[in-house]
Design a protein around this motif. Sequence first.
Motif, short mmCIF file in Angstrom:
data_model
loop_
_atom_site.label_atom_id
_atom_site.label_comp_id
_atom_site.label_asym_id
_atom_site.label_seq_id
_atom_site.Cartn_x
_atom_site.Cartn_y
_atom_site.Cartn_z
N LEU A 222 62.31 30.03 80.68
CA LEU A 222 61.60 28.76 80.77
C LEU A 222 61.96 27.84 79.62
N SER A 223 61.97 28.39 78.39
CA SER A 223 62.24 27.52 77.25
C SER A 223 63.71 27.11 77.23
N TRP A 224 64.56 27.93 77.79
CA TRP A 224 65.98 27.55 77.87
C TRP A 224 66.17 26.42 78.88
N ILE A 225 65.58 26.58 80.07
CA ILE A 225 65.74 25.54 81.11
C ILE A 225 65.08 24.23 80.67
N ILE A 226 63.80 24.33 80.26
CA ILE A 226 63.07 23.11 79.91
C ILE A 226 63.67 22.49 78.64
N GLY A 227 63.97 23.32 77.66
CA GLY A 227 64.60 22.81 76.43
C GLY A 227 65.94 22.15 76.73
N GLY A 228 66.70 22.75 77.63
CA GLY A 228 68.00 22.21 77.98
C GLY A 228 67.90 20.84 78.63
N PHE A 229 66.94 20.71 79.53
CA PHE A 229 66.81 19.43 80.23
C PHE A 229 66.23 18.35 79.34
N VAL A 230 65.30 18.73 78.45
CA VAL A 230 64.65 17.72 77.62
C VAL A 230 65.54 17.34 76.43
N PHE A 231 66.15 18.34 75.79
CA PHE A 231 66.86 18.06 74.54
C PHE A 231 68.38 18.18 74.67
N LEU B 132 54.26 21.83 77.47
CA LEU B 132 53.48 21.13 76.45
C LEU B 132 54.23 21.08 75.12
N VAL B 133 54.78 22.24 74.74
CA VAL B 133 55.51 22.30 73.47
C VAL B 133 56.73 21.37 73.52
N ALA B 134 57.39 21.35 74.68
CA ALA B 134 58.56 20.48 74.83
C ALA B 134 58.15 19.02 74.70
N THR C 135 67.49 25.10 69.44
CA THR C 135 66.39 24.89 68.49
C THR C 135 65.07 25.03 69.24
N PHE C 136 65.04 24.58 70.49
CA PHE C 136 63.79 24.66 71.23
C PHE C 136 63.45 26.11 71.60
N VAL C 137 64.47 26.86 71.99
CA VAL C 137 64.22 28.28 72.30
C VAL C 137 63.63 28.98 71.07
N ASN C 138 64.20 28.67 69.90
CA ASN C 138 63.68 29.25 68.67
C ASN C 138 62.26 28.79 68.37
N LEU D 101 71.61 33.55 68.45
CA LEU D 101 71.47 34.92 67.96
C LEU D 101 70.15 35.10 67.24
N ALA D 102 69.74 34.08 66.47
CA ALA D 102 68.46 34.15 65.77
C ALA D 102 67.32 34.32 66.77
N ALA D 103 67.39 33.59 67.88
CA ALA D 103 66.34 33.68 68.90
C ALA D 103 66.31 35.09 69.50
N LEU D 104 67.50 35.62 69.79
CA LEU D 104 67.56 36.97 70.38
C LEU D 104 66.98 38.01 69.43
N LYS D 105 67.25 37.84 68.13
CA LYS D 105 66.71 38.76 67.13
C LYS D 105 65.20 38.74 67.17
N ILE D 106 64.65 37.50 67.18
CA ILE D 106 63.19 37.37 67.20
C ILE D 106 62.62 38.03 68.47
#
Lengths: 323, 302
Positions: A177-186, A31-33, A109-112, A211-216
């Motif tokens: 999930l956000s990496w796979i879906i974000g990767g395919f969409v964006f 949905l977010v994607a 950006t999507f993962v973040n 790195l920012a995502a990993l920190k979060i």
Amino acid sequence: MLSLIKNENMKIFRRIRTWIMMAIMLGAVILVAAITNGVANHEEDWETKVENEIRNYEDIIQEEQKIAEAEPRNSIDSTRVINDLEGEIDRLQRYLDEGVNPYENNVWTFVNESTFLISLISLFVVIVAADMVASEFSWGTIKMLMIRPFTRGQILLSKFMAIIIYQTVLLALLFILSWIIGGFVFGFAGFDYKTIEFTTNGDAESTIESLAALKIYGLRFLSLMVVASLAFMISAAFRSNTIAIGVGVFVLLSGNIFTMLLSQYDWGKFILFPNLNLAQYVDGTQMLMEGLSLSFSLIVDAVYFVIFMVLAWWIFKKRDIAA
Amino acid sequence: MEPVLELKNLTKRLGNNNAVDDLSFTVNPGEVFGLLGPNGAGKTTTIRMIVGLISKTKGDVLINGTNMYEDFKKAMSDVGAIVENPEMYKFLSGYQNLLHFARMSQTEISKERINEVVKQVELEESIHKKVKTYSLGMRQRLGVAQAILHRPSLLILDEPTNGLDPQGIRDFRDYLRNLTKEGIAVMVSSHLLSEMQQMCDRVAIIQEGKLINISTIDEFSNEPNEGTLVHFEVDDAEKAQNLLAEQGSKIVKGQLQVMTKKENIPAMNETLVQGGVKIYGITSKNQSLEDKFLQITKAGEK
């Protein structure tokens, strides 16, 4: 001890509830994607868009200045608008100078962006943690569990370990999930993809998004552990899993309201909730309370964590298991 | 022979009452020991203390000589139990439930052992179905399976025949017999005397947390040692009482009552006749343990 954790894992992952939670996460990421993709800038050249926006802001500033001159009584409002917009123009100018597209959408950006779904994970973790001990009482299985050659402390510890495993699985699932879906969409991008982040005092920093995502994720992992220990303590105190889950979710949801109510007091910063949002120190979101820092929050969280765990153990150890 | 289970002055205070009051007894290898008492007599509280579910106020529990309160792990590794209903994880299959409890054993339990126990309790066909589909009898048997999985030397079953039909009870009794042949001590609790008579070698009667009596099941059926309660229907009860004062006679509702052995009745009769007391009838009634228990049960139900 390992076999106890295996048992607790079996009891978590053999329940339909667990798989529904994961399905909800998948649905939420999709949905977010979709929404992000819907509002994304597809046609325009980003530099033109940024320039247009800057021009647009400048127009508004001029109008405000006219209004302020015509009606000096409202000049305070106008000044504030002008200040905000000038800050915004500075920000956009930085992107132009650095050659970084602020509207860029890619996997990182999507993962973040989807890290806000970790709140969903806290809800799930609270439900599972609050249910962990109380459900054994509700089902009556606690009698079967406690007559084994293990101390109550061991049983309790194995249950908490299983919760930590569960929250790790959920976090990993969200990331993947956000990496796979974000990767395919964006579109996929390298780990070194950089953008500019602005801190709350207006400074701009070049940051690596992965790195920012990993920190979060890392910081949210820690605050999830504290939330889980709170729900776990509630679980150890109640006989009914329904009540334990209800109380746990209520505490989670009312946390921000408490923070706002108590932010006016000096001692407000020592309560748990304002210190739970560790990600606020890295993702530049507005802080609800002043005078907090990452290390301060980490210490407060650690103290609460120890208190919750000791209380859970103490309640559970001295409890008579009757009826 | 060292007892498998020994209770020493075990006491549990709940509020102002002693739910279990200074209870001491032993259970030996190879016997089925019954804990008999009306509902609320403290049977379940006693069992909960033996397995460490609730704390004691006073006293000790020794399992194979190990004090449960000093070394819980060692004591419990030799115990299998069902406390009240055999509650299982309903969303797991019977097999997964057994796997769960097998993992909690101190000794390694093989897949073969689990299958062997499943066969013993005759659950082969439904062992991979979810427990929520099980009947009460099947759950009962799954409960027994988890209790014997790790070959305990003490098996504690709280009201094990609840929900079983007469055939089920008979099968269960035979099953317990087989277990005790292997040297296992079994302790069962019940509020039904008839069931205890079918299953047990020795029975302890408890009432309001106190031990009233322990006897073997044979003593239950035979005439009790203290004798028979004999009623003499006479014209002059006071005179008769004087004549039989040495035997401890009492006047109850205008009649003479003596607690004595059956073989003493003719001699007493003779004394009364020679003393000039007219006798209209003599009735005797065995005050067996069964009567005692029925009295207790009645009092408990009030």
